[in-house]
Design an enzyme around this catalytic site. Structure first.
Site, PDB file in Angstrom:
ATOM      1  N   CYS A  14       0.842  -1.207   0.000  1.00 18.96           N
ATOM      2  CA  CYS A  14       0.000   0.000   0.000  1.00 18.96           C
ATOM      3  C   CYS A  14       0.872   1.251   0.000  1.00 18.96           C
ATOM      4  O   CYS A  14       0.565   2.231  -0.674  1.00 18.96           O
ATOM      5  CB  CYS A  14      -0.896   0.014   1.237  1.00 18.96           C
ATOM      6  N   ASP A 389      43.869  -4.481   9.907  1.00 15.44           N
ATOM      7  CA  ASP A 389      45.072  -3.670  10.040  1.00 15.44           C
ATOM      8  C   ASP A 389      45.695  -4.042  11.391  1.00 15.44           C
ATOM      9  O   ASP A 389      44.991  -4.502  12.290  1.00 15.44           O
ATOM     10  CB  ASP A 389      44.687  -2.188  10.019  1.00 15.44           C
TER      11      ASP A 389
END
Length: 704
Positions: A14, A389
C-alpha cells in the site's frame, strides 16, 4: 527534501502504491514513503494538501507531533480490536441464529460482521478493481464478493474477520520493531543547563554553540560532544559505545553527547553543536539504515509484482479447468478458486525480511555497533574472510617496553630516564613508562642534543651519554654479548633503544606495539562464528607481523605493505570469497573502500563514521564476533521466513487437488505464515543481559 512522520500505513504494498500516486503530482517525482520507519520525504515545493488527500485514500495521515503519534497508536489499535471483537461476537450470534432456522436474520448478522471485520479491506479493494490494481486488498475483495455470490456467508465472514486479525497482528509486529528503534533514538537529551556569566539557565540543545559551558548534574545526559573543564565523575557511554561499564572522567578529558553523568557535577565545554555531534550522526545513520533495501528484499519486491497476477491466473484455471476436463461441479471449483486467491496473498513473504533487518540494526546499535543499512547487515552475514590492520586494531597503537636488558642496571635506568624525560617521541614515552616503575634519582642534563633518525646525546655530571638506535652506538666496539642480545631482540621483531656512555653499552630496551588483550579471544570467537579466514595486513616489517599474527591467532599475515599494496592484497583476497576489512577509518580508507565490507573502529570518530559501512563505536574489537553472529542469525531467519511463507502456501495449494481447500483454511495458512514470520523476526531483539564480574583486577563481561 522535507520529512514527515506518518500514521496508518497498512502494508508495504500500500505504501508503494501511495508513493506512485504522489509521484504523479507536480514536484512529486522524488517523493518516497519509507514503510519500515513510517516516514514520508517530499520536495518542499509540493502541494502538501494534495499529498494528504492521496494518503487519506488509504487511511494514512501525516502526524504533527510525537504526542499525536502515541495517541494514534493507542487509539488505532484499540479501535481495530473493538471492531474485530464486535465482528467475532456477531459472527458467533449469526451461527446460533442460523442453527435455529432464522436464515434471513443470520445473513444480516453475517453481513454486518463482515463489514466490521473487513470494511477497510473491501473499500480499498473496490477502488483497486476500478483502477485495475491487483494487490492484497484486491485479492481479498474478489474472494469476499465471490463468497457472497455463491452464498458462502459464514465462510466469507470468517475470511473477513481472519484477514482483519491478520492485518492487526502484521501491524503490531512492525510497530514493535519500529518502537524498539524509536526507543533507541530517544537517547538524545532535549535540554541543557547553560552557564553564562555565572548564571545558570535551561536551554534546548539545538541552541548550544561551540565553547559554551554547560553544567551536568548526577543522572543527567551530557548535551553534546565536549571536554570536562571542571569536576570529576564516572560517565556511562553505553548510548555511544554500547559498553555497560562507566568510564572515569576528569578535567581535560573528552565526553560524548548522550552519555550519562553517574555522580558528582561536571562542567563541560561544548566542542560541537548537537547536529555535528557523534550521537546525532549515529542516530541519523541508524534511522536511515531502516529503509535501505537488501538484495533479498529487492528480489521479493520484484517477485511480488509478478506473483499476484500469476496467482489470479492460477485461481482462474482452478475455477475453469476441473469442470471442463474432469466433470467437477462449477460451484465447487469456483469456491476452490476463491480459496486459491486468498492463499496467494503475499503478506508473509513481504514481511519475511524487513522486521528481521530492523531488529538486527536496532540490536547492533544497542551494542554500540553502527550498521549503515540492511544491505550491510546482510553482507556481514555472508563474509567468510576478515582482514585486519595491525596498528591500533589488533594492537593498541602505543609502543611499550616488552623486554629490557641491563648490563649496568642502576646507571642504565637513571641515564635513560634523565635523557628521555623531556622527549615527546613515542619511543621515549614508552621508555619513561617503564623506568617510572623504579624509584630513581633523575638528573638534569647539562647539555642535550637530538640527532635526527638516531637518538639523543646528553652530558650528565660532566659525562657524555648516548641513547637511541643501534646506529647511534657507532662510536663503540660492541661486545659479543651485546651483539648477541641485539640480534635476539631483532629476531623477536622488537624495536631497539640502547643507552651507552663513551665506553660501553649500559643496556637496551626491546619495544613493541602492545597487543590488545582481547585480540586473541576475538580472533578465536570469529573462527567459531563461521569466519573461515583471518588475515593481518601491516606496513611493519615481516618479523613484527609474524610475531603479532602468532600471538593473536590470525591464519595469514602480510608485512611491509604500503597503503596501495594493502588495496592490491584486498583485491586478491576478494577473488577467494567475501571479505571485510577492519581498520581505524583514516589510514586504511582505501582498503576499507575496496573490501566488500568496510569496518572501522575508534569510539565514534568522524572519519570512522564517514568511511565505513559498519562502525564499532568502542575502542576495541570485543563486540565484533557478536555483530557477525547476529548478522548470520538475521540471514538465517530471513531464509527460514521465506521458506515458511512459501511452504505453507504450497501445502494449502496442494489441497486443491483433492478438493479439500476451504476459504478458512486458506486464510489461516496466510495468517499463520504472517504470525510465524513476525514472531521469528522479533526474536532478534531478544538480548541476554550482561553480568559484570571482577577477577584479578580485570573486568570481565559474561552473558547470562
Amino acid at each position: 527534501m522535507k520529512e514527515y512522520r506518518l500514521k496508518g500505513l497498512s502494508c508495504p504494498n500500500c505504501a508503494a502504491g501511495l508513493e506512485e500516486h504522489i509521484h504523479q503530482l507536480e514536484h512529486g517525482e522524488t517523493a518516497s514513503i519509507l514503510y519500515n520507519s513510517g516516514k514520508l520525504k517530499v520536495d518542499e515545493k509540493i502541494n502538501i494538501s494534495e499529498v494528504k488527500k492521496i494518503l487519506a485514500s488509504d487511511g494514512a495521515n501525516i502526524i504533527e507531533n510525537e504526542e499525536s503519534l502515541h495517541a494514534h497508536h493507542h487509539h488505532g489499535g484499540s479501535k481495530m480490536k473493538l471492531l474485530l471483537g464486535a465482528s467475532v461476537i456477531l459472527f458467533a450470534l449469526a451461527i446460533f441464529v442460523e442453527s435455529i432456522g432464522y436464515q434471513f436474520a443470520a445473513v444480516g448478522l453475517y453481513l454486518t460482521a463482515m463489514v466490521l471485520g473487513g470494511y477497510g479491506t473491501f473499500t480499498q479493494g473496490v477502488k483497486n478493481l476500478f483502477q485495475l490494481k491487483f494487490n492484497i486488498e484486491t485479492l481479498m475483495t474478489i474472494a469476499l464478493i465471490g463468497a457472497i455470490a455463491i452464498g458462502e456467508w459464514r465462510e466469507g465472514t470468517l475470511v473477513a474477520i481472519l484477514f482483519g486479525l491478520n492485518e492487526y497482528l502484521e501491524g503490531l509486529g512492525m510497530e514493535k520493531a519500529r518502537h524498539s528503534m524509536a526507543k533507541l533514538l530517544n537517547v538524545a537529551p532535549k535540554e541543557a543547563v547553560l552557564i553564562e556569566n555565572g548564571i545558570e539557565r535551561i536551554v534546548s540543545i539545538q541552541s548550544l554553540k561551540v565553547d559554551d559551558i554547560v553544567l551536568v548534574r548526577a543522572g543527567e545526559k551530557i548535551p553534546s560532544d565536549g571536554f570536562v573543564v571542571e569536576g570529576k565523575s564516572s560517565v556511562n557511554e553505553a548510548a555511544i559505545t554500547g559498553e555497560s561499564l562507566p568510564v572515569e572522567k576528569e578535567s581535560g578529558e573528552g565526553v560524548f553527547g548522550g552519555s550519562v553523568n553517574n555522580e558528582g557535577v561536571l562542567k563541560v565545554r561544548i566542542t560541537k553543536v548537537y547536529e555535528d555531534s557523534s550521537l546525532a550522526k549515529i542516530l541519523h545513520l541508524v534511522e536511515d539504515a531502516q529503509d535501505t533495501k537488501t538484495p533479498t528484499e529487492l528480489f521479493i519486491n520484484r517477485f511480488s509484482k509478478y506473483y499476484t497476477p500469476i496467482i489470479m491466473m492460477v485461481s482462474l484455471l482452478v475455477m475453469v479447468v476441473p469442470p471442463l476436463l474432469f466433470n467437477r461441479e462449477w460451484g465447487e471449483s469456483f469456491y476452490q478458486g476463491l480459496a486459491v486467491l486468498i492463499v496467494g496473498c503475499p503478506c508473509a513473504l513481504i514481511l519475511s525480511s524487513p522486521i528481521a533487518n530492523i531488529s538486527g540494526i536496532t540490536r547492533n546499535a544497542r551494542n554500540g555497533i553502527l550498521v549503515k543499512g540492511s544491505v550491510f547487515l546482510e553482507q556481514l552475514g555472508k563474509i567468510d574472510t576478515i582482514a585486519f590492520d595491525k596498528t591500533g586494531t589488533l594492537t593498541k597503537g602505543e609502543p611499550h617496553v616488552e623486554k629490557m636488558i641491563a648490563y649496568q642496571k642502576e646507571d642504565f635506568l637513571t641515564i635513560s630516564a634523565s635523557i628521555e624525560k623531556s622527549s615527546s617521541h613515542p619511543l621515549a614515552k614508552a621508555v619513561m613508562k617503564k623506568v617510572n616503575e623504579y624509584q630513581l634519582n633523575i638528573l638534569e642534563p647539562e647539555e642535550i642534543e637530538t640527532i635526527s633518525g638516531q637518538g639523543i646525546t646528553a652530558v650528565l655530571n660532566g659525562e657524555k651519554y648516548f641513547i637511541g638506535s643501534e646506529k647511534s652506538m657507532s662510536h663503540l666496539s660492541l661486545s659479543e654479548k651485546v651483539k648477541k642480545d641485539i640480534k635476539a631482540l631483532k629476531e623477536e621483531g622488537l624495536t631497539l633503544v640502547l643507552a651507552a656512555d663513551q665506553h660501553r653499552v649500559l643496556g637496551m630496551f626491546g619495544i613493541s606495539d602492545e597487543i590488545r588483550e582481547e585480540s586473541k579471544r576475538v580472533i578465536a570467537a570469529l573462527h567459531e562464528a563461521g569466519i573461515k579466514n583471518t588475515v593481518m595486513l601491516t606496513g611493519d616489517h615481516q618479523k613484527t607481523a609474524e610475531k603479532v599474527a602468532n600471538a593473536v591467532g590470525v591464519k595469514q599475515f602480510y608485512g611491509n605493505l604500503l597503503p596501495e599494496q594493502k588495496v592490491e592484497k584486498i583485491k586478491e583476497l576478494t577473488k577467494q570469497g567475501k571479505i571485510a576489512m577492519i581498520g581505524d577509518g583514516i589510514n586504511d580508507a582505501p582498503a576499507l573502500a575496496t573490501a566488500d565490507l568496510g569496518i572501522a573502529m575508534g569510539k565514534g570518530t568522524d572519519s570512522a563514521i564517514e568511511i565505513a559501512d559498519l562502525v564499532l563505536m568502542q575502542d576495541h574489537l570485543g563486540k565484533l564476533p557478536t555483530a557477525v553472529s547476529l548478522s548470520k542469525k538475521v540471514n538465517r531467519i530471513i531464509k527460514l521466513n521465506i521458506m515458511l511463507s512459501l511452504g505453507l502456501k504450497l501445502i494449502a495449494l496442494l489441497l486443491t487437488i483433492p478438493g479439500l481447500l476451504t476459504l478458512w483454511i486458506a486464510i489461516l495458512s496466510d495468517m499463520g505464515a504472517t504470525i510465524l514470520v513476525t514472531l521469528i523476526s522479533l526474536t532478534v531483539l531478544w538480548q541476554r543481559k550482561e553480568k559484570v564480574q571482577q577477577s584479578a583486577g580485570k573486568t570481565k563481561l559474561q552473558s547470562s
